[in-house]
Motif scaffolding. Structure first.
Motif, mmCIF file in Angstrom:
data_model
loop_
_atom_site.group_PDB
_atom_site.id
_atom_site.type_symbol
_atom_site.label_atom_id
_atom_site.label_comp_id
_atom_site.label_asym_id
_atom_site.label_seq_id
_atom_site.Cartn_x
_atom_site.Cartn_y
_atom_site.Cartn_z
ATOM 1 N N SER A 3 -0.232 -3.758 4.491
ATOM 2 C CA SER A 3 -0.709 -3.111 3.264
ATOM 3 C C SER A 3 0.314 -3.264 2.142
ATOM 4 O O SER A 3 -0.061 -3.433 0.975
ATOM 5 C CB SER A 3 -1.031 -1.639 3.504
ATOM 6 O OG SER A 3 0.101 -0.942 3.957
ATOM 7 N N ASP A 4 1.601 -3.266 2.487
ATOM 8 C CA ASP A 4 2.645 -3.452 1.482
ATOM 9 C C ASP A 4 2.581 -4.853 0.876
ATOM 10 O O ASP A 4 2.653 -5.022 -0.344
ATOM 11 C CB ASP A 4 4.026 -3.209 2.099
ATOM 12 C CG ASP A 4 5.131 -3.302 1.063
ATOM 13 O OD1 ASP A 4 5.134 -2.480 0.127
ATOM 14 O OD2 ASP A 4 5.972 -4.213 1.186
ATOM 15 N N ALA A 5 2.425 -5.861 1.719
ATOM 16 C CA ALA A 5 2.322 -7.240 1.228
ATOM 17 C C ALA A 5 1.057 -7.422 0.401
ATOM 18 O O ALA A 5 1.061 -8.115 -0.631
ATOM 19 C CB ALA A 5 2.340 -8.218 2.397
ATOM 20 N N LEU A 6 -0.024 -6.800 0.826
ATOM 21 C CA LEU A 6 -1.278 -6.875 0.079
ATOM 22 C C LEU A 6 -1.136 -6.221 -1.294
ATOM 23 O O LEU A 6 -1.614 -6.749 -2.301
ATOM 24 C CB LEU A 6 -2.409 -6.226 0.880
ATOM 25 C CG LEU A 6 -3.810 -6.327 0.295
ATOM 26 C CD1 LEU A 6 -4.208 -7.774 0.068
ATOM 27 C CD2 LEU A 6 -4.804 -5.628 1.220
ATOM 28 N N ALA A 7 -0.447 -5.086 -1.354
ATOM 29 C CA ALA A 7 -0.221 -4.399 -2.627
ATOM 30 C C ALA A 7 0.574 -5.277 -3.582
ATOM 31 O O ALA A 7 0.252 -5.391 -4.771
ATOM 32 C CB ALA A 7 0.507 -3.075 -2.399
ATOM 33 N N ILE A 140 -7.888 -0.770 -13.841
ATOM 34 C CA ILE A 140 -7.759 0.594 -13.300
ATOM 35 C C ILE A 140 -8.046 0.590 -11.803
ATOM 36 O O ILE A 140 -7.318 1.206 -11.018
ATOM 37 C CB ILE A 140 -8.654 1.581 -14.065
ATOM 38 C CG1 ILE A 140 -8.138 1.736 -15.501
ATOM 39 C CG2 ILE A 140 -8.727 2.930 -13.352
ATOM 40 C CD1 ILE A 140 -9.063 2.513 -16.430
ATOM 41 N N GLY A 141 -9.072 -0.148 -11.401
ATOM 42 C CA GLY A 141 -9.381 -0.245 -9.971
ATOM 43 C C GLY A 141 -8.248 -0.864 -9.180
ATOM 44 O O GLY A 141 -7.865 -0.353 -8.118
ATOM 45 N N ALA A 142 -7.693 -1.965 -9.686
ATOM 46 C CA ALA A 142 -6.589 -2.630 -8.981
ATOM 47 C C ALA A 142 -5.361 -1.730 -8.907
ATOM 48 O O ALA A 142 -4.700 -1.659 -7.865
ATOM 49 C CB ALA A 142 -6.242 -3.945 -9.667
ATOM 50 N N ALA A 143 -5.042 -1.040 -9.994
ATOM 51 C CA ALA A 143 -3.884 -0.138 -9.996
ATOM 52 C C ALA A 143 -4.061 0.972 -8.963
ATOM 53 O O ALA A 143 -3.113 1.334 -8.258
ATOM 54 C CB ALA A 143 -3.668 0.444 -11.390
ATOM 55 N N MET A 144 -5.283 1.482 -8.852
ATOM 56 C CA MET A 144 -5.542 2.534 -7.864
ATOM 57 C C MET A 144 -5.413 1.988 -6.432
ATOM 58 O O MET A 144 -4.863 2.653 -5.552
ATOM 59 C CB MET A 144 -6.921 3.147 -8.105
ATOM 60 C CG MET A 144 -6.982 3.959 -9.394
ATOM 61 S SD MET A 144 -8.631 4.490 -9.870
ATOM 62 C CE MET A 144 -9.141 5.434 -8.466
ATOM 63 N N VAL A 145 -5.896 0.770 -6.213
ATOM 64 C CA VAL A 145 -5.781 0.166 -4.880
ATOM 65 C C VAL A 145 -4.313 -0.112 -4.542
ATOM 66 O O VAL A 145 -3.869 0.149 -3.422
ATOM 67 C CB VAL A 145 -6.632 -1.125 -4.788
ATOM 68 C CG1 VAL A 145 -6.330 -1.896 -3.506
ATOM 69 C CG2 VAL A 145 -8.115 -0.798 -4.870
ATOM 70 N N ILE A 146 -3.556 -0.605 -5.514
ATOM 71 C CA ILE A 146 -2.120 -0.852 -5.287
ATOM 72 C C ILE A 146 -1.414 0.458 -4.927
ATOM 73 O O ILE A 146 -0.625 0.503 -3.983
ATOM 74 C CB ILE A 146 -1.478 -1.501 -6.533
ATOM 75 C CG1 ILE A 146 -2.027 -2.914 -6.737
ATOM 76 C CG2 ILE A 146 0.045 -1.527 -6.414
ATOM 77 C CD1 ILE A 146 -1.736 -3.495 -8.110
ATOM 78 N N ALA A 147 -1.720 1.526 -5.662
ATOM 79 C CA ALA A 147 -1.108 2.824 -5.368
ATOM 80 C C ALA A 147 -1.499 3.299 -3.972
ATOM 81 O O ALA A 147 -0.647 3.790 -3.215
ATOM 82 C CB ALA A 147 -1.522 3.847 -6.423
ATOM 83 N N TRP A 148 -2.759 3.150 -3.621
ATOM 84 C CA TRP A 148 -3.225 3.565 -2.296
ATOM 85 C C TRP A 148 -2.531 2.762 -1.204
ATOM 86 O O TRP A 148 -2.059 3.317 -0.208
ATOM 87 C CB TRP A 148 -4.743 3.427 -2.208
ATOM 88 C CG TRP A 148 -5.284 3.731 -0.846
ATOM 89 C CD1 TRP A 148 -5.385 4.965 -0.251
ATOM 90 C CD2 TRP A 148 -5.785 2.790 0.107
ATOM 91 N NE1 TRP A 148 -5.919 4.845 1.010
ATOM 92 C CE2 TRP A 148 -6.180 3.506 1.241
ATOM 93 C CE3 TRP A 148 -5.937 1.412 0.091
ATOM 94 C CZ2 TRP A 148 -6.722 2.904 2.374
ATOM 95 C CZ3 TRP A 148 -6.487 0.805 1.214
ATOM 96 C CH2 TRP A 148 -6.860 1.539 2.318
ATOM 97 N N LEU A 149 -2.467 1.428 -1.381
ATOM 98 C CA LEU A 149 -1.814 0.585 -0.375
ATOM 99 C C LEU A 149 -0.324 0.890 -0.251
ATOM 100 O O LEU A 149 0.241 0.822 0.841
ATOM 101 C CB LEU A 149 -2.005 -0.895 -0.738
ATOM 102 C CG LEU A 149 -3.402 -1.454 -0.561
ATOM 103 C CD1 LEU A 149 -3.501 -2.846 -1.194
ATOM 104 C CD2 LEU A 149 -3.801 -1.489 0.916
ATOM 105 N N THR A 150 0.305 1.230 -1.371
ATOM 106 C CA THR A 150 1.736 1.502 -1.371
ATOM 107 C C THR A 150 2.057 2.821 -0.647
ATOM 108 O O THR A 150 3.093 2.936 0.000
ATOM 109 C CB THR A 150 2.268 1.535 -2.824
ATOM 110 O OG1 THR A 150 1.958 0.289 -3.427
ATOM 111 C CG2 THR A 150 3.767 1.732 -2.868
ATOM 112 N N THR A 151 1.184 3.788 -0.754
ATOM 113 C CA THR A 151 1.432 5.085 -0.116
ATOM 114 C C THR A 151 0.913 5.134 1.319
ATOM 115 O O THR A 151 1.240 6.062 2.057
ATOM 116 C CB THR A 151 0.764 6.224 -0.921
ATOM 117 O OG1 THR A 151 -0.631 5.971 -1.022
ATOM 118 C CG2 THR A 151 1.381 6.340 -2.301
ATOM 119 N N ARG A 152 0.137 4.154 1.702
ATOM 120 C CA ARG A 152 -0.432 4.096 3.040
ATOM 121 C C ARG A 152 0.624 3.708 4.063
ATOM 122 O O ARG A 152 1.456 2.861 3.815
ATOM 123 C CB ARG A 152 -1.538 3.026 3.011
ATOM 124 C CG ARG A 152 -2.481 3.093 4.109
ATOM 125 C CD ARG A 152 -3.623 2.142 3.833
ATOM 126 N NE ARG A 152 -4.179 1.818 5.140
ATOM 127 C CZ ARG A 152 -4.491 0.620 5.537
ATOM 128 N NH1 ARG A 152 -4.359 -0.398 4.740
ATOM 129 N NH2 ARG A 152 -4.971 0.433 6.732
#
Length: 154
Positions: A3-7, A140-152
């Motif tokens: 998930s980190d690499a994907l973010a 906005i969608g990508a930023a939210m996904v990046i934040a989600w992946l980073t905290t996952r």
């Protein structure tokens, strides 16, 4: 892919793709940007080197900070796009009314020959969504996904 690499990949791919689309529509498609169109590009210009640093420094804490800054820049572009789309749809008034472009050559002739681009009139739409609207949705969608992946947790 973790998930980190994907973010980190998404943090780089999003601004690169959106800038390619914006610049392609301008220089290949002939769509002249207004002031607010340019404003949406600035955070993406910042997000690209931030995302590159996030990738290069992924093993260090500063890499995560760069990733969060890239996500914030991508989100900022989306927020500006949302504001611009609202101006285009007549939900509120914009901060500017028009702009002109210059190629950097004969400045006076460029100014006189350049079209006046109004920020409240979309030059292109698909399914009723303007380029500013698409930037808002994607950024906005990508930023939210990046934040989600980073905290996952991996």
């Amino acid at each position: 892919m973790t998930s980190d690499a994907l973010a980190r990949t998404l943090a780089l791919a999003t601004p690169v793709a959106l800038l390619a689309g914006a610049l392609g529509s301008q220089y290949i498609g002939g769509l002249y940007p207004c002031d607010m169109c340019h404003w949406q590009r600035w955070p993406h210009y910042a997000a690209v080197p931030l995302a590159l640093l996030a990738i290069l420094l992924r093993a260090q804490p500063i890499g995560t900070i760069m990733l969060w800054l890239a996500a914030l820049a991508i989100f900022a572009s989306g927020a500006i796009g949302l504001f611009h789309a609202g101006v285009e749809y007549g939900w509120w008034e914009g901060l500017t009314t028009c702009s002109t472009t210059s190629s950097g050559g004969d400045f006076m002739n460029d100014i006189l020959a350049a079209p006046i681009i109004s920020c409240d009139q979309p030059q292109w739409t698909l399914f009723g969504i303007s380029l500013a609207g698409f930037n808002a949705i994607i950024s906005i969608g990508a930023a939210m996904v990046i934040a989600w992946l980073t905290t996952r947790k991996a």
